[in-house]
Motif scaffolding. Structure first.
Motif, PDB file in Angstrom:
ATOM      1  N   SER A 188       7.432 -23.291  66.748  1.00  0.00           N
ATOM      2  CA  SER A 188       7.260 -24.730  66.837  1.00  0.00           C
ATOM      3  C   SER A 188       5.774 -25.066  66.813  1.00  0.00           C
ATOM      4  O   SER A 188       4.946 -24.367  67.397  1.00  0.00           O
ATOM      5  N   LEU A 189       5.417 -26.162  66.125  1.00  0.00           N
ATOM      6  CA  LEU A 189       4.028 -26.570  65.966  1.00  0.00           C
ATOM      7  C   LEU A 189       3.829 -27.960  66.533  1.00  0.00           C
ATOM      8  O   LEU A 189       4.706 -28.817  66.438  1.00  0.00           O
ATOM      9  N   THR A 190       2.664 -28.175  67.130  1.00  0.00           N
ATOM     10  CA  THR A 190       2.306 -29.505  67.567  1.00  0.00           C
ATOM     11  C   THR A 190       1.852 -30.325  66.363  1.00  0.00           C
ATOM     12  O   THR A 190       1.675 -29.808  65.262  1.00  0.00           O
ATOM     13  N   PHE A 191       1.644 -31.607  66.590  1.00  0.00           N
ATOM     14  CA  PHE A 191       1.224 -32.487  65.509  1.00  0.00           C
ATOM     15  C   PHE A 191      -0.128 -32.056  64.944  1.00  0.00           C
ATOM     16  O   PHE A 191      -0.318 -32.006  63.721  1.00  0.00           O
ATOM     17  N   LEU A 192      -1.072 -31.726  65.821  1.00  0.00           N
ATOM     18  CA  LEU A 192      -2.400 -31.325  65.361  1.00  0.00           C
ATOM     19  C   LEU A 192      -2.353 -29.986  64.634  1.00  0.00           C
ATOM     20  O   LEU A 192      -3.070 -29.786  63.643  1.00  0.00           O
ATOM     21  N   LEU A 201      -2.692 -27.080  59.400  1.00  0.00           N
ATOM     22  CA  LEU A 201      -2.130 -26.231  58.346  1.00  0.00           C
ATOM     23  C   LEU A 201      -2.143 -26.954  57.000  1.00  0.00           C
ATOM     24  O   LEU A 201      -2.433 -26.346  55.964  1.00  0.00           O
ATOM     25  N   ARG A 202      -1.833 -28.243  57.003  1.00  0.00           N
ATOM     26  CA  ARG A 202      -1.870 -29.005  55.753  1.00  0.00           C
ATOM     27  C   ARG A 202      -3.297 -29.178  55.266  1.00  0.00           C
ATOM     28  O   ARG A 202      -3.559 -29.161  54.062  1.00  0.00           O
ATOM     29  N   LEU A 203      -4.243 -29.363  56.207  1.00  0.00           N
ATOM     30  CA  LEU A 203      -5.631 -29.529  55.814  1.00  0.00           C
ATOM     31  C   LEU A 203      -6.175 -28.260  55.170  1.00  0.00           C
ATOM     32  O   LEU A 203      -6.938 -28.324  54.192  1.00  0.00           O
ATOM     33  N   LYS A 204      -5.790 -27.092  55.687  1.00  0.00           N
ATOM     34  CA  LYS A 204      -6.294 -25.837  55.141  1.00  0.00           C
ATOM     35  C   LYS A 204      -5.830 -25.602  53.711  1.00  0.00           C
ATOM     36  O   LYS A 204      -6.463 -24.848  52.969  1.00  0.00           O
TER      37      LYS A 204
END
Length: 341
Positions: free
Chosen positions: A30-34, A39-42
């Motif tokens: 599970s991932l937090t919003f940040l 991950l999308r930014l990378k």
């Protein structure tokens, strides 16, 4: 009489565990919003490269305080005036201390009798001052302006927008009319008015940013607050007796974080260009201090013969603004994937 249905005790035995029972199990952590946004930014290579460039520029610019003194920036050395770029070990015309004079490449260092151990990687200006040192210092000035714009966006813009959207009614109407009045006055006029009270320099620029730079942020935060304050979790918090201050800090600010970050990244390039423009026309940073705008103004005077004096600060300014814009685009797509084109 109907017979009673008898169930076999074996019917109550647990079924054997089969491999296909876990086919729909979520195996990913599970991932937090940040974390998900990071991950999308990378995945956005342009934004990652821009982030790295900005980090390097911040480190070099603010780290220069320890190895570039104020005297180095203002001390003139006429014997080294207008020397071109010279990088030791590189024998490429334009980078080896040579300039084209009357159609021929001439070693300016040798012609001026400059010692062999003296070289300037970005050349010198008309007073013999190192252009590299002055560009680094000018970059620091631009980044200080960026930090000031960010500060006013966060302190005034976010607070003003949340209060306006939360209160609503007559309070909201009055606060929005104030923003319209401030926005109707051009920034250049505000700076000129500041010059009647203050001397040209960083103080007048920061005061102009404090007066008008936060209005766009306030409008965006106000619009989003109007939508968020009617959400169920906010209504539940109000029902439980939470104070408006705690609701804003615990519920509104976290949900406004994406808008705050994205808008800040678009505000910074505008503030940097604003400072460079004011310094270029002579009502911003003044001599003997320097900034990228001052360097551009000095370089354009001799651009026909000494093009490097204008090209280098122009390239640094362009890289700075493009990096912030690309990073802003990457953050927008990372925090709000629906806006991705």
């Amino acid at each position: 009489m109907e017979e009673k249905l008898k169930l076999d005790p074996a019917s109550f035995e647990p079924l054997p565990k089969a491999d296909d029972l876990d086919n729909e199990k979520i195996a990913a952590p599970s991932l937090t919003f940040l974390q998900d946004a990071w991950l999308r930014l990378k995945k956005n290579k342009g934004a990652v490269i821009s982030l790295f460039i900005l980090i390097v520029m911040f480190v070099v610019a603010f780290g220069s305080t320890f190895f570039i003194s104020h005297d180095d920036l203002i001390r003139s050395a006429p014997q080294y005036a207008n020397l071109p770029t010279k990088i030791p070990g590189i024998d490429i015309n334009g980078l080896n201390g040579k300039l084209k004079v009357a159609g021929e490449w001439v070693d300016i260092y040798e012609r001026n009798g400059v010692p062999s151990d003296v070289h300037f990687i970005l050349g010198t200006d008309y007073l013999g001052r190192s252009l590299a040192q002055r560009i680094i210092y000018g970059t620091k000035i631009s980044l200080i302006v960026a930090v000031a714009a960010t500060f006013f966006d966060l302190l005034i813009g976010v607070t003003y927008g949340i209060v306006s959207g939360w209160k609503g009614g007559k309070v909201d109407t009055f606060m929005q009319r104030v923003i319209e009045v401030i926005s109707s006055v051009p920034n250049l006029v505000i700076v000129v008015l500041m010059l009647l009270v203050l001397k040209p320099g960083m103080t007048s620029i920061i005061c102009a940013l404090a007066i008008s730079s936060w209005t766009t942020m306030a409008r965006m935060i106000r619009a989003e607050t109007l939508s968020l304050k009617n959400q169920e979790y906010v209504l539940a918090a109000r029902t439980l007796g939470e104070s408006p201050h705690k609701i804003a800090w615990k519920h509104l600010v976290p949900n406004l974080s994406s808008i705050i970050i994205i808008q800040t990244m678009y505000t910074i390039p505008g503030a940097i260009f604003f400072e460079a423009f004011l310094s270029f026309i002579g009502i911003g940073i003044s001599a003997p201090q320097t900034s990228l705008g001052v360097l551009l103004n000095d370089g354009q005077k001799s651009f026909q013969f000494l093009t490097y004096q204008m090209w280098y600060p122009a390239i640094v300014l362009c890289v700075l603004m493009i990096s912030f814009n690309l990073l802003g685009d990457g953050l927008r797509d990372a925090f709000d994937p629906k806006t991705r084109r």
